[in-house]
Design a protein around this motif. Structure first.
Motif, short mmCIF file in Angstrom:
data_model
loop_
_atom_site.label_atom_id
_atom_site.label_comp_id
_atom_site.label_asym_id
_atom_site.label_seq_id
_atom_site.Cartn_x
_atom_site.Cartn_y
_atom_site.Cartn_z
N ILE A 188 71.70 88.07 63.65
CA ILE A 188 70.92 86.83 63.50
C ILE A 188 71.07 86.28 62.10
CG2 ILE A 188 68.59 85.85 63.60
CD1 ILE A 188 67.98 88.05 65.70
N HIS A 189 71.11 87.16 61.09
CA HIS A 189 71.42 86.79 59.70
C HIS A 189 72.72 87.48 59.30
CE1 HIS A 189 67.68 84.80 59.29
NE2 HIS A 189 66.93 85.84 58.97
N GLN A 190 73.42 86.87 58.37
CA GLN A 190 74.63 87.47 57.83
C GLN A 190 74.33 88.05 56.45
OE1 GLN A 190 77.41 87.67 59.80
NE2 GLN A 190 75.93 86.78 61.25
N PRO A 191 74.78 89.28 56.16
CA PRO A 191 74.50 89.87 54.85
C PRO A 191 75.35 89.21 53.76
CG PRO A 191 75.96 91.30 56.11
CD PRO A 191 75.56 90.17 57.03
N ASP A 192 74.81 89.18 52.54
CA ASP A 192 75.60 88.71 51.40
C ASP A 192 76.59 89.79 50.98
OD1 ASP A 192 74.10 86.38 51.43
OD2 ASP A 192 72.63 87.15 49.98
N SER A 193 76.21 91.03 51.17
CA SER A 193 77.11 92.15 50.87
C SER A 193 76.63 93.36 51.66
CB SER A 193 77.13 92.46 49.36
OG SER A 193 75.82 92.83 48.91
N GLY A 194 77.48 94.39 51.73
CA GLY A 194 77.12 95.59 52.46
C GLY A 194 77.85 95.69 53.79
N GLU A 195 77.68 96.82 54.47
CA GLU A 195 78.42 97.08 55.70
C GLU A 195 77.50 97.58 56.80
OE1 GLU A 195 83.00 98.33 55.30
OE2 GLU A 195 81.60 99.82 54.51
N ILE A 196 77.88 97.28 58.04
CA ILE A 196 77.28 97.86 59.24
C ILE A 196 78.35 98.73 59.89
CG2 ILE A 196 76.26 97.41 61.50
CD1 ILE A 196 75.45 94.65 60.46
N LEU A 197 78.01 99.99 60.15
CA LEU A 197 78.96 100.90 60.78
C LEU A 197 78.34 101.48 62.05
CD1 LEU A 197 79.13 101.53 57.40
CD2 LEU A 197 81.20 102.63 58.24
N ILE A 198 79.09 101.50 63.12
CA ILE A 198 78.69 102.17 64.36
C ILE A 198 79.77 103.18 64.69
CG2 ILE A 198 78.26 101.88 66.83
CD1 ILE A 198 76.99 99.22 66.25
N ASP A 199 79.35 104.44 64.80
CA ASP A 199 80.31 105.55 64.98
C ASP A 199 81.33 105.56 63.87
OD1 ASP A 199 79.19 106.62 67.32
OD2 ASP A 199 80.25 105.20 68.59
N GLY A 200 80.91 105.18 62.67
CA GLY A 200 81.78 105.22 61.50
C GLY A 200 82.72 104.05 61.37
N LYS A 201 82.71 103.12 62.32
CA LYS A 201 83.61 101.97 62.29
C LYS A 201 82.86 100.73 61.80
CE LYS A 201 86.46 103.70 66.10
NZ LYS A 201 86.96 103.44 67.48
N ALA A 202 83.42 100.06 60.81
CA ALA A 202 82.78 98.86 60.26
C ALA A 202 82.72 97.76 61.31
CB ALA A 202 83.55 98.38 59.03
N GLN A 203 81.58 97.07 61.35
CA GLN A 203 81.35 96.00 62.31
C GLN A 203 80.95 94.73 61.57
OE1 GLN A 203 81.65 96.52 65.66
NE2 GLN A 203 81.98 98.73 65.54
N HIS A 204 81.33 93.60 62.15
CA HIS A 204 80.84 92.31 61.64
C HIS A 204 80.28 91.52 62.81
CE1 HIS A 204 80.39 88.64 59.36
NE2 HIS A 204 81.11 87.99 60.28
N PHE A 205 78.98 91.32 62.82
CA PHE A 205 78.33 90.62 63.91
C PHE A 205 78.04 89.18 63.47
CE2 PHE A 205 76.49 95.05 64.81
CZ PHE A 205 77.61 95.40 65.56
N SER A 206 78.87 88.27 63.94
CA SER A 206 78.68 86.87 63.56
C SER A 206 77.60 86.19 64.39
CB SER A 206 80.00 86.10 63.73
OG SER A 206 80.47 86.20 65.06
N SER A 207 77.12 86.89 65.43
CA SER A 207 76.08 86.32 66.28
C SER A 207 75.33 87.45 66.97
CB SER A 207 76.68 85.38 67.32
OG SER A 207 77.48 86.11 68.25
N TYR A 208 74.19 87.11 67.54
CA TYR A 208 73.40 88.08 68.30
C TYR A 208 74.19 88.56 69.51
CZ TYR A 208 69.52 89.87 71.16
OH TYR A 208 68.69 90.66 71.93
N ARG A 209 74.94 87.67 70.14
CA ARG A 209 75.74 88.03 71.32
C ARG A 209 76.77 89.11 70.97
NH1 ARG A 209 76.85 85.59 76.25
NH2 ARG A 209 75.52 83.84 75.67
N ARG A 210 77.39 88.98 69.78
CA ARG A 210 78.40 89.97 69.39
C ARG A 210 77.75 91.34 69.11
NH1 ARG A 210 83.53 88.43 68.32
NH2 ARG A 210 83.98 86.18 68.27
N ALA A 211 76.55 91.32 68.54
CA ALA A 211 75.84 92.58 68.30
C ALA A 211 75.51 93.25 69.63
CB ALA A 211 74.57 92.32 67.49
#
Length: 516
Positions: free
Chosen positions: A52-75
């Protein structure tokens, strides 16, 4: 390796640093509490996780793989689901249509495979151990069942990470236990859950670990078994809070009666008698649905009654509507302040002055903004609203400060009786202590308060007297050392005769499920 990891996440909005280098790790099959005062950054962090919001910096990892969620649908597509504090269901649609809205399975002709949707919904409910008709319209469901539909909706996305934001706020104790049973099942199935709650007892009952945020920064992560409520509160607010309730004072004399009400609710035979003394906090206690809120609404002419006889300061008055009550100096802080107590897109000044703009006419019909601003800012100082200024949009404030804005409105109106319905629902522990202190300050100034609360510690910690409700009637009046949680629950749960509610038997009710 953690199923979910947020690493050094930062986010700023214009003029506000919401998060700075915040990290969070949640294992598969773990219920992880996220604690912090309102404004600590919990919701912002979860909205970043859900795209829903985009980070200014930092990472989201699921099972150790970096993710970029540009929208709620992608998350959602990546297996992240969220149950928001305020439901996202469409009341007029069926349960199954809400669960699959926007992603209905279709055949090769583009037609919706409705039978498949119903079958999948039934499978989800079986997995959760709940019995809900997939074809019923959502507005026919209880609040608890709507909450479970939200969870089923998230799981229908094959969510491996589930965020629960204040999920117990609208639930009764029995419904909370049902929710916790479902959460335990999901934990056994390997779902990672982030649980946000202001109720410490819930953290210790259901959670494995807890992460604390303060002022947008990471403070600590602890095993729940290795800490206690006092230590967590200290981490949240940055200071030790040994007792959030003000020191108990000598109760005011009960013979100085400000309000005397004799009310017989519609369809009832028994008349209830309620007396409120000057400078007193009178508690309305009982199970949800016991008639507490209905009685308060009846007192201000907002609920149908068979009979209503009201006296204020000894004078008989007709209170046939909330407008009549307001003219007589009775103000209500409703249970749902966002929908019933505030106009969220308006400023603090607009919300505080809206009921008495005639005071600021100079000349009529024009409003003197200078006079309005001076009066509003004085009131905001009096109740200690934390905001950049009176022109701050009230929807941007924390729950505690929103509640103070409602209080300020009624003080500006000159109210001498205030009815607080669930005054600290959705408010963090630091803000709660401020609301409690403010209530005591108001009573010291001669203002009388009726407080309705589902939290027994509030009732026992604040009230001078307590009226206990059961099946729509007052069944007991408690004062002094009799105001104890065990005594309140004894009266609130026992079987009663509706013809003679105050002469109830000592036999406990067969169930805590309750009727209004």
């Amino acid at each position: 390796m953690a199923l979910l990891a947020l690493e050094k996440v930062s986010k700023a909005f214009p003029g506000v640093r919401a998060l700075h280098d915040v990290s969070l790790k949640v294992e598969a099959g773990e219920i992880h509490a996220l604690l912090g005062e309102n404004g600590a950054g919990k919701s912002t962090l979860m909205k970043i996780l859900c795209g829903i919001h985009q980070p200014d910096s930092g990472e989201i990892l699921i099972d150790g793989k970096a993710q970029h969620f540009s929208s709620y649908r992608r998350a959602c597509a990546a297996g992240v689901g969220i149950v928001f504090q305020e439901f996202s269901l469409i009341p007029g649609l069926s349960v199954v249509d809400n669960i699959f809205l926007g992603r209905e399975p279709r055949n090769r002709f583009g037609l919706i495979r409705h039978g498949e949707m119903v079958a999948q919904a039934q499978t989800l409910f079986e997995r959760l151990g709940i019995d809900i008709d997939p074809l019923i319209r959502v507005h026919h469901l209880s609040v608890a069942d709507q909450q479970f539909v939200e969870i089923a909706k998230a799981l229908s996305l094959n969510a491996r990470v589930l965020v629960l934001d204040e999920p117990t706020a609208p639930l009764t104790p029995n419904e909370v236990e049902r929710l916790f049973a479902i959460m335990r099942q999901l934990r056994e199935q390997g779902v990672a859950m982030v649980f946000i709650s202001h109720h410490m007892e819930e953290i210790f009952e259901i959670c494995d670990r807890v992460t604390v945020l303060r002022d947008g920064e990471y403070v600590t992560t602890l095993n729940v078994i290795d800490t206690d409520a006092g230590a967590l509160v200290e981490q949240m607010v940055g200071r030790r809070v040994d007792n959030i309730f003000p020191e108990r004072q000598t109760p005011p004399p009960t013979d100085d009666v400000v309000l005397d009400a004799r009310i017989r609710m519609a369809g009832r035979k028994h008349t209830d008698h309620i007396r409120l003394a000057r400078g007193e906090i009178l508690g309305f206690a009982g199970l949800v649905g016991s008639g507490r809120s209905e009685m308060a609404l009846a007192m201000i002419g907002a609920h149908p009654v068979a009979e209503r006889h009201m006296r204020l300061e000894g004078d008989s008055v007709a209170l046939n509507s909330p407008a009549d009550a307001l003219k007589r100096g009775i103000g209500l802080l409703p249970e749902n302040r966002k929908q019933q107590g505030l106009i969220l897109p308006f400023t603090c000044a607009d919300n505080i002055s809206i009921n008495h703009l005639e005071r600021f006419q100079s000349p009529a019909p024009f409003i003197s903004r200078r006079r309005e601003q001076e009066a509003v800012e004085a009131l905001m100082d009096r109740v200690r609203v934390k905001a950049p200024g009176s022109d701050t949009v009230v929807g941007t404030l924390s729950g505690g400060n929103q509640q103070k804005v409602v209080i300020a409105r009624w003080l500006e109106r000159g109210c001498r009786v205030l009815i607080f319905d669930e005054p600290t629902r959705g408010i963090d522990v630091g803000a709660k202590s401020e609301i409690y202190a403010l209530m005591k300050t108001l009573t010291a100034q001669g203002i009388s308060i009726v407080m309705i609360s589902s939290e027994l510690p509030e009732i026992t910690g604040l009230c001078d007297r307590v009226l206990v409700f059961n099946h729509g009637h007052v069944v007991a009046e408690l004062a002094g050392d009799d105001i104890k949680a065990s005594t309140i629950m004894t009266h609130a749960t026992r079987q009663i005769s509706l013809d003679n509610p105050t002469g109830a038997s000592d036999k406990p009710a067969a169930t805590l499920e309750h009727a209004s």
